[in-house]
Write a protein that holds these residues in place. Structure first.
Motif, PDB file in Angstrom:
ATOM      1  N   ILE A  83       0.868  -1.185   0.000  1.00 36.64           N
ATOM      2  CA  ILE A  83       0.000   0.000   0.000  1.00 36.64           C
ATOM      3  C   ILE A  83       0.901   1.231   0.000  1.00 36.64           C
ATOM      4  O   ILE A  83       1.721   1.395   0.903  1.00 36.64           O
ATOM      5  CB  ILE A  83      -0.939   0.002   1.211  1.00 36.64           C
ATOM      6  CG1 ILE A  83      -1.825  -1.245   1.196  1.00 36.64           C
ATOM      7  CG2 ILE A  83      -1.802   1.250   1.229  1.00 36.64           C
ATOM      8  CD1 ILE A  83      -2.689  -1.403   2.422  1.00 36.64           C
ATOM      9  N   SER A  84       0.768   2.078  -1.011  1.00 39.25           N
ATOM     10  CA  SER A  84       1.709   3.183  -1.187  1.00 39.25           C
ATOM     11  C   SER A  84       0.980   4.511  -1.302  1.00 39.25           C
ATOM     12  O   SER A  84       0.052   4.663  -2.089  1.00 39.25           O
ATOM     13  CB  SER A  84       2.555   2.954  -2.446  1.00 39.25           C
ATOM     14  OG  SER A  84       3.345   4.101  -2.733  1.00 39.25           O
ATOM     15  N   GLY A  85       1.443   5.483  -0.529  1.00 37.25           N
ATOM     16  CA  GLY A  85       0.943   6.845  -0.644  1.00 37.25           C
ATOM     17  C   GLY A  85       1.793   7.674  -1.586  1.00 37.25           C
ATOM     18  O   GLY A  85       1.622   8.882  -1.687  1.00 37.25           O
ATOM     19  N   GLY A  86       2.741   7.028  -2.264  1.00 31.05           N
ATOM     20  CA  GLY A  86       3.640   7.732  -3.166  1.00 31.05           C
ATOM     21  C   GLY A  86       3.019   8.000  -4.528  1.00 31.05           C
ATOM     22  O   GLY A  86       1.953   7.493  -4.862  1.00 31.05           O
ATOM     23  N   ILE A  87       3.713   8.822  -5.301  1.00 34.91           N
ATOM     24  CA  ILE A  87       3.298   9.145  -6.659  1.00 34.91           C
ATOM     25  C   ILE A  87       4.286   8.502  -7.616  1.00 34.91           C
ATOM     26  O   ILE A  87       5.491   8.779  -7.558  1.00 34.91           O
ATOM     27  CB  ILE A  87       3.277  10.664  -6.878  1.00 34.91           C
ATOM     28  CG1 ILE A  87       2.240  11.313  -5.954  1.00 34.91           C
ATOM     29  CG2 ILE A  87       2.986  11.001  -8.336  1.00 34.91           C
ATOM     30  CD1 ILE A  87       2.247  12.816  -6.001  1.00 34.91           C
ATOM     31  N   GLN A  88       3.792   7.630  -8.476  1.00 38.45           N
ATOM     32  CA  GLN A  88       4.664   6.961  -9.434  1.00 38.45           C
ATOM     33  C   GLN A  88       4.955   7.900 -10.602  1.00 38.45           C
ATOM     34  O   GLN A  88       4.066   8.570 -11.128  1.00 38.45           O
ATOM     35  CB  GLN A  88       4.016   5.666  -9.914  1.00 38.45           C
ATOM     36  CG  GLN A  88       3.888   4.615  -8.811  1.00 38.45           C
ATOM     37  CD  GLN A  88       3.494   3.256  -9.342  1.00 38.45           C
ATOM     38  OE1 GLN A  88       3.729   2.937 -10.496  1.00 38.45           O
ATOM     39  NE2 GLN A  88       2.902   2.442  -8.489  1.00 38.45           N
TER      40      GLN A  88
END
Length: 302
Positions: free
Chosen positions: A129-134
């Motif tokens: 689960i990632s809150g990052g921006i790809q």
């Protein structure tokens, strides 16, 4: 003593007709009993399956037809709670689950006080689960470096201080690569400038995003660089290095030639998997091995 035992104790051996009659009455009694008192018995757990790789939020959420996003899985689970389902398990399959805003869990309706919700990795999988921006759209420049324009989510300009290649945190370009330099002499106010030896480091053409890192006792300071005077070999910062008080934060309090290094200039970008952020052009520049194409690799910023 058990009630069933009391009933069957009255049955005389060989009286089959009487036995069948009592069994029938007992079955009806038990059905009636469970109908009245079994309303609070936990129902079988309901399952929802999610896969960011092959799922679709229009699917029914079964293992064969999973959903795609956590938000949709949460929505379906809360709908089940209103139907008096006591437990929902959301099974996450392999893949990265991006979230652009917090996933909020609020109390369900008071009509179902025993509801529980679980998010679990399907056995044998490793969901992330990632809150990052790809990032996407990397372009290779003539000097061999790669660059990518950063998005502006909701119109916001990002100021990333971290950059991930795959699941590894990349190192922001710095000089020297390891260790530190030493100041030749601190400035007159002992807080906002110092002199360095000639050719101690490559002087960046742009100072917009360059940071000075000073090592004190057990602590460090980070400051933006205001000016580098090439004639005087003097570096001046935009703010006080270290806390303005107490006095032991004077640059030369702990040692006469304080330790420092510099970060985030393209001139320092000389090792694979290093990166810099250019705020003026809203882009990241990075160095990758020749055999790596970042468009075929997951690259992420917070």
């Amino acid at each position: 003593m058990d009630q069933k035992f009391l009933i069957f104790k009255k049955i005389k051996s060989g009286d089959m007709k009487r036995k069948l009659e009592l069994v029938t009455r007992l079955s009806v009694f038990l059905l009636f009993f469970s109908g009245i008192f079994g309303l609070n018995l936990p129902a079988q757990a309901q399952e929802i399956f999610v896969s960011p790789l092959v799922g679709n939020d229009l699917n029914d959420g079964t293992k064969q037809n999973p959903l795609a996003t956590l938000s949709e899985a949460q929505k379906r689970a809360y709908q089940m709670a209103t139907c008096k389902t006591s437990e929902v398990i959301v099974w996450l399959q392999d893949g990265t689950y991006p979230i652009s805003k917090p996933l909020l869990f609020e109390p369900v309706s008071a009509t179902n006080s025993v509801f529980s919700l679980h998010f679990k990795a399907l056995p044998g999988t490793h969901p992330l689960i990632s809150g990052g921006i790809q990032l996407s759209g990397w372009i290779k420049k003539s000097d061999g470096l790669w660059e990518v324009q950063l998005p502006k989510p909701d119109g916001r300009t990002l100021q990333p201080r971290e950059f991930f290649i795959g699941e590894q945190r990349a190192k922001r370009a710095r000089f020297p690569i390891e260790g530190y330099l030493r100041m030749k002499q601190v400035g007159a106010d002992r807080r906002t400038s110092f002199f360095f030896e000639e050719n101690d480091f490559p002087v960046p053409n742009s100072l917009n995003d360059v940071e000075l890192v000073v090592l004190h006792d057990w602590s460090i300071s980070r400051n933006s660089v205001k000016e580098i005077n090439r004639e005087e070999n003097q570096l001046i910062t935009n703010d006080s290095i270290g806390a303005k008080n107490p006095a032991f934060f004077n640059l030369d309090h702990w040692e006469p030639s304080p330790r420092y290094f510099l970060e985030n200039a393209v001139e320092f970008l000389d090792e694979d998997y290093e990166w810099v952020f250019d705020s003026g052009q809203n882009k990241i520049m990075a160095k990758f091995p020749e055999y790596i194409n970042p468009n075929q690799t997951e690259t992420t910023i917070p």
